[in-house]
Design a protein around this motif. Structure first.
Motif, PDB file in Angstrom:
ATOM      1  N   GLY A 187       0.910  -1.100   0.091  1.00 35.41           N
ATOM      2  CA  GLY A 187      -0.050   0.084  -0.104  1.00 35.41           C
ATOM      3  C   GLY A 187       0.751   1.269  -0.182  1.00 35.41           C
ATOM      4  N   ALA A 188       0.254   2.513  -0.608  1.00 33.45           N
ATOM      5  CA  ALA A 188       1.031   3.652  -0.351  1.00 33.45           C
ATOM      6  C   ALA A 188       1.412   4.154   0.799  1.00 33.45           C
ATOM      7  N   PRO A 189       2.511   4.988   0.948  1.00 37.21           N
ATOM      8  CA  PRO A 189       2.754   5.566   2.237  1.00 37.21           C
ATOM      9  C   PRO A 189       1.664   6.290   2.896  1.00 37.21           C
ATOM     10  N   THR A 235      20.393   9.512   2.815  1.00 32.70           N
ATOM     11  CA  THR A 235      20.270  10.418   1.736  1.00 32.70           C
ATOM     12  C   THR A 235      18.731   9.862   0.984  1.00 32.70           C
ATOM     13  N   TYR A 236      18.778   8.637   0.498  1.00 33.69           N
ATOM     14  CA  TYR A 236      17.558   8.223  -0.106  1.00 33.69           C
ATOM     15  C   TYR A 236      16.332   8.393   0.600  1.00 33.69           C
ATOM     16  N   MET A 237      16.397   8.086   1.987  1.00 28.67           N
ATOM     17  CA  MET A 237      15.370   8.221   2.866  1.00 28.67           C
ATOM     18  C   MET A 237      14.766   9.890   2.995  1.00 28.67           C
ATOM     19  N   ASP A 238      15.718  10.592   3.093  1.00 26.29           N
ATOM     20  CA  ASP A 238      15.313  11.714   3.346  1.00 26.29           C
ATOM     21  C   ASP A 238      14.767  12.601   2.279  1.00 26.29           C
ATOM     22  N   ALA A 256       4.708   2.479  17.775  1.00 23.63           N
ATOM     23  CA  ALA A 256       3.163   2.500  17.595  1.00 23.63           C
ATOM     24  C   ALA A 256       3.084   4.024  16.989  1.00 23.63           C
ATOM     25  N   SER A 257       2.023   3.806  15.991  1.00 16.82           N
ATOM     26  CA  SER A 257       1.682   4.903  15.391  1.00 16.82           C
ATOM     27  C   SER A 257       0.213   5.670  15.718  1.00 16.82           C
ATOM     28  N   TYR A 258       0.369   6.963  15.790  1.00 20.24           N
ATOM     29  CA  TYR A 258      -0.820   7.745  16.332  1.00 20.24           C
ATOM     30  C   TYR A 258      -1.177   8.783  15.238  1.00 20.24           C
ATOM     31  N   ASP A 297      -9.877   3.459   3.445  1.00 24.63           N
ATOM     32  CA  ASP A 297     -10.363   4.853   3.674  1.00 24.63           C
ATOM     33  C   ASP A 297     -11.629   4.688   4.569  1.00 24.63           C
ATOM     34  N   ARG A 298     -11.410   4.082   5.774  1.00 32.81           N
ATOM     35  CA  ARG A 298     -12.400   3.699   6.776  1.00 32.81           C
ATOM     36  C   ARG A 298     -11.850   3.905   8.125  1.00 32.81           C
ATOM     37  N   PRO A 299     -12.753   4.036   8.947  1.00 28.35           N
ATOM     38  CA  PRO A 299     -12.390   3.924  10.372  1.00 28.35           C
ATOM     39  C   PRO A 299     -11.309   2.630  10.708  1.00 28.35           C
ATOM     40  N   VAL A 350     -12.645  -0.455  11.579  1.00 28.28           N
ATOM     41  CA  VAL A 350     -13.442  -1.130  10.342  1.00 28.28           C
ATOM     42  C   VAL A 350     -12.717  -1.621   9.606  1.00 28.28           C
ATOM     43  N   VAL A 351     -11.278  -0.949   9.166  1.00 30.53           N
ATOM     44  CA  VAL A 351     -10.316  -1.724   8.517  1.00 30.53           C
ATOM     45  C   VAL A 351      -9.943  -3.117   8.954  1.00 30.53           C
ATOM     46  N   ARG A 352      -9.657  -2.945  10.181  1.00 35.33           N
ATOM     47  CA  ARG A 352      -9.193  -4.236  10.992  1.00 35.33           C
ATOM     48  C   ARG A 352     -10.352  -5.361  10.824  1.00 35.33           C
TER      49      ARG A 352
HETATM   50  P1  AP5 Z   1       8.291   3.273   5.398  1.00 29.95           P
HETATM   51  O1  AP5 Z   1       8.659   3.353   6.728  1.00 29.95           O
HETATM   52  O2  AP5 Z   1       8.081   1.694   4.775  1.00 29.95           O
HETATM   53  O3  AP5 Z   1       7.231   4.233   5.092  1.00 29.95           O
HETATM   54  P2  AP5 Z   1       6.032   3.946   4.065  1.00 29.95           P
HETATM   55  O4  AP5 Z   1       5.835   2.801   3.213  1.00 29.95           O
HETATM   56  O5  AP5 Z   1       6.127   5.400   3.205  1.00 29.95           O
HETATM   57  O6  AP5 Z   1       4.862   3.764   4.807  1.00 29.95           O
HETATM   58  P3  AP5 Z   1       4.318   4.460   6.271  1.00 29.95           P
HETATM   59  O7  AP5 Z   1       4.967   3.889   7.395  1.00 29.95           O
HETATM   60  O8  AP5 Z   1       4.834   5.990   5.829  1.00 29.95           O
HETATM   61  O9  AP5 Z   1       2.913   4.439   6.108  1.00 29.95           O
HETATM   62  P4  AP5 Z   1       1.820   3.263   6.692  1.00 29.95           P
HETATM   63  O10 AP5 Z   1       1.156   2.697   5.427  1.00 29.95           O
HETATM   64  O11 AP5 Z   1       2.645   2.284   7.418  1.00 29.95           O
HETATM   65  O12 AP5 Z   1       0.765   4.156   7.520  1.00 29.95           O
HETATM   66  P5  AP5 Z   1       0.372   4.260   8.921  1.00 29.95           P
HETATM   67  O13 AP5 Z   1      -0.212   2.989   9.382  1.00 29.95           O
HETATM   68  O14 AP5 Z   1       1.685   4.732   9.952  1.00 29.95           O
HETATM   69  O15 AP5 Z   1       9.601   3.497   4.447  1.00 29.95           O
HETATM   70  C1  AP5 Z   1      10.332   4.849   4.641  1.00 29.95           C
HETATM   71  C2  AP5 Z   1      11.380   4.859   3.852  1.00 29.95           C
HETATM   72  O16 AP5 Z   1      12.337   4.059   3.971  1.00 29.95           O
HETATM   73  C3  AP5 Z   1      11.175   4.874   2.114  1.00 29.95           C
HETATM   74  O17 AP5 Z   1      10.571   6.201   1.748  1.00 29.95           O
HETATM   75  C4  AP5 Z   1      12.291   4.525   1.541  1.00 29.95           C
HETATM   76  O18 AP5 Z   1      13.237   5.589   1.517  1.00 29.95           O
HETATM   77  C5  AP5 Z   1      12.903   3.311   2.861  1.00 29.95           C
HETATM   78  N1  AP5 Z   1      12.389   2.156   2.352  1.00 29.95           N
HETATM   79  C6  AP5 Z   1      11.448   1.382   3.201  1.00 29.95           C
HETATM   80  N2  AP5 Z   1      11.333   0.335   2.781  1.00 29.95           N
HETATM   81  C7  AP5 Z   1      12.052   0.059   1.700  1.00 29.95           C
HETATM   82  C8  AP5 Z   1      12.318  -0.997   0.497  1.00 29.95           C
HETATM   83  N3  AP5 Z   1      11.761  -1.974   0.700  1.00 29.95           N
HETATM   84  N4  AP5 Z   1      12.865  -0.619  -0.612  1.00 29.95           N
HETATM   85  C9  AP5 Z   1      13.529   0.523  -0.534  1.00 29.95           C
HETATM   86  N5  AP5 Z   1      13.591   1.532   0.238  1.00 29.95           N
HETATM   87  C10 AP5 Z   1      12.877   1.460   1.499  1.00 29.95           C
HETATM   88  O19 AP5 Z   1      -0.451   5.514   9.049  1.00 29.95           O
HETATM   89  C11 AP5 Z   1      -0.334   6.767   8.785  1.00 29.95           C
HETATM   90  C12 AP5 Z   1      -1.286   7.576   9.622  1.00 29.95           C
HETATM   91  O20 AP5 Z   1      -2.452   7.547   9.321  1.00 29.95           O
HETATM   92  C13 AP5 Z   1      -0.958   7.467  10.972  1.00 29.95           C
HETATM   93  O21 AP5 Z   1      -0.855   8.660  11.809  1.00 29.95           O
HETATM   94  C14 AP5 Z   1      -2.258   6.572  11.261  1.00 29.95           C
HETATM   95  O22 AP5 Z   1      -2.527   6.700  12.701  1.00 29.95           O
HETATM   96  C15 AP5 Z   1      -3.305   7.192  10.498  1.00 29.95           C
HETATM   97  N6  AP5 Z   1      -4.152   6.289   9.901  1.00 29.95           N
HETATM   98  C16 AP5 Z   1      -3.983   4.745   9.645  1.00 29.95           C
HETATM   99  N7  AP5 Z   1      -5.103   3.995   9.303  1.00 29.95           N
HETATM  100  C17 AP5 Z   1      -6.086   5.161   9.217  1.00 29.95           C
HETATM  101  C18 AP5 Z   1      -7.475   4.823   8.906  1.00 29.95           C
HETATM  102  N8  AP5 Z   1      -7.914   3.629   8.565  1.00 29.95           N
HETATM  103  N9  AP5 Z   1      -8.055   6.354   9.316  1.00 29.95           N
HETATM  104  C19 AP5 Z   1      -7.565   7.332   9.595  1.00 29.95           C
HETATM  105  N10 AP5 Z   1      -6.225   7.415  10.084  1.00 29.95           N
HETATM  106  C20 AP5 Z   1      -5.425   6.216   9.729  1.00 29.95           C
END
Ligand code: AP5
Length: 227
Positions: free
Chosen positions: A14-16, A58-61, A142-144, A205-207, A210-212
Motif C-alpha cells: 500500500g502507499a505511504p 540520503t535516499y530516505m530523506d 506505535a503509530s498515532y 479509507d474507513r475508520p 472497520v479496516v481491522r
Molecule cells: P516506510 O517506513 O516503509 O514508509 P511508507 O511505506 O512510506 O509507509 P508509512 O510508514 O509512511 O505508512 P503506513 O502505511 O505504515 O501508514 P501508518 O499505518 O503509519 O519507508 C520509509 C522510507 O524507507 C522509504 O521512503 C524508503 O526511503 C525506505 N524504504 C523502506 N522500505 C524500503 C524498501 N523495501 N526498499 C527501498 N527503500 C525502502 O498510518 C499513517 C497515519 O494515518 C498514522 O498517523 C495513522 O494513525 C493514520 N491512520 C492509519 N489508518 C487510518 C485509518 N483507517 N483512518 C484514519 N487514519 C489512519
C-alpha cells in the motif's frame, strides 16, 4: 481456506500512509508471526549509525527508495532470525519487482512462499493528511494521529509510555515524492500479486477498527484466533 497462525509469509502492500503499520501489530499477533517493517529496520540502522544507516540516509530523506541490494540483504538477515523461521508479516517490502524476485528466490530455498498480499486502497489526497498528522513512538514504533488516533496523553505512547515524534520524511514535499515513487515502482509489484491470485484488496479509507474487521474477513480469521 482461511489463514492459520504461523502460515508462511504475508505481505502488507500500500502507499505511504495507507495504514500498513497501524494494522500490522494486530495482524502479526493474530497470526503468531513477527512484524518485519523495512522502514523501521532502516530507521533503526540510522539511529545506531551503522554503515547501512549512513548509506540509506540520503535516499530516505528525499523519499526515494534505498537501493535494492541493501534492502534485500537487510530483510534476508532479519528473516534468518529464529522468530521468523516459520513465517513473517512483511510491511513495506517488497517495493520493487527486483525485491519481489529476490524474496521469491529466498523463500523457495526454504520451501515456503507468500501466502497472501494485503493491499490497502486509500485515495492519494487522503495520504498527505494522514502523514502530516502522524506521530510515532520512539521506543515501540506505535503509530498515532493527531485527529484519527489520539494518544491518551499528549506526546506519550499509550502502550509503552515512550516519547512521540514526527518523522522527517513526513514533510509535504517529501511525501509527494514518496507517493510518486510508490506509483512508479511498487504498483507493478501489486499487479504481480493480483495476477497470481494472492492479492486481497482492503478499502483502507474507513475508520481504523472497520479496516481491522475487513482484514479479519479478508484473511478468514476466525473470531477465537483474531480476538
Ligand atoms: P516506510 O517506513 O516503509 O514508509 P511508507 O511505506 O512510506 O509507509 P508509512 O510508514 O509512511 O505508512 P503506513 O502505511 O505504515 O501508514 P501508518 O499505518 O503509519 O519507508 C520509509 C522510507 O524507507 C522509504 O521512503 C524508503 O526511503 C525506505 N524504504 C523502506 N522500505 C524500503 C524498501 N523495501 N526498499 C527501498 N527503500 C525502502 O498510518 C499513517 C497515519 O494515518 C498514522 O498517523 C495513522 O494513525 C493514520 N491512520 C492509519 N489508518 C487510518 C485509518 N483507517 N483512518 C484514519 N487514519 C489512519
Amino acid at each position: 481456506m482461511g489463514l492459520q497462525p504461523r502460515d508462511d509469509v504475508v505481505l502488507l502492500l500500500g502507499a505511504p500512509g495507507s495504514g500498513k503499520g497501524t494494522q500490522a501489530r494486530f495482524l502479526a499477533d493474530t497470526l503468531g508471526i513477527p512484524h518485519i517493517a523495512s522502514g523501521d529496520l532502516l530507521r533503526d540502522h540510522r539511529g545506531r549509525g551503522t554503515a547501512l544507516g549512513h548509506a540509506a540516509q540520503t535516499y530516505m530523506d528525499r523519499g526515494d527508495l534505498v537501493p535494492d541490494s541493501l534492502v534485500v540483504d537487510m530483510i534476508c538477515a532479519r528473516m534468518n532470525e529464529p522468530d521468523a523461521c516459520r513465517g513473517a508479516l512483511l510491511d513495506g517490502f517488497p517495493r520493487t519487482v527486483a525485491q519481489d524476485q529476490a524474496l521469491g528466490d529466498r523463500l523457495a530455498v526454504r520451501g515456503s512462499g507468500v501466502r497472501a498480499a494485503i493491499y490497502f486502497e486509500v485515495p492519494l489526497e487522503v495520504l498527505i493528511d494522514r502523514l502530516a498528522g502522524r506521530w510515532l513512538c520512539r521506543r515501540c514504533q506505535a503509530s498515532y494521529h493527531e485527529v484519527y488516533r489520539q494518544p491518551e496523553r499528549n506526546g506519550t505512547c499509550d502502550r509503552c509510555q515512550g516519547e512521540l515524534y514526527q518523522r522527517s520524511d513526513d514533510k509535504r514535499e517529501v511525501v509527494a515524492n514518496r507517493v510518486s515513487v510508490y506509483l512508479r515502482d511498487t504498483l507493478p509489484v501489486v499487479e504481480r500479486y493480483e495476477q497470481r491470485g494472492l492479492l486481497r484488496r482492503i478499502d483502507g479509507d474507513r475508520p481504523i477498527e472497520v479496516v481491522r474487521d475487513a482484514l479479519r474477513s479478508a484473511l478468514e480469521l476466525h473470531a477465537e484466533v483474531a480476538a
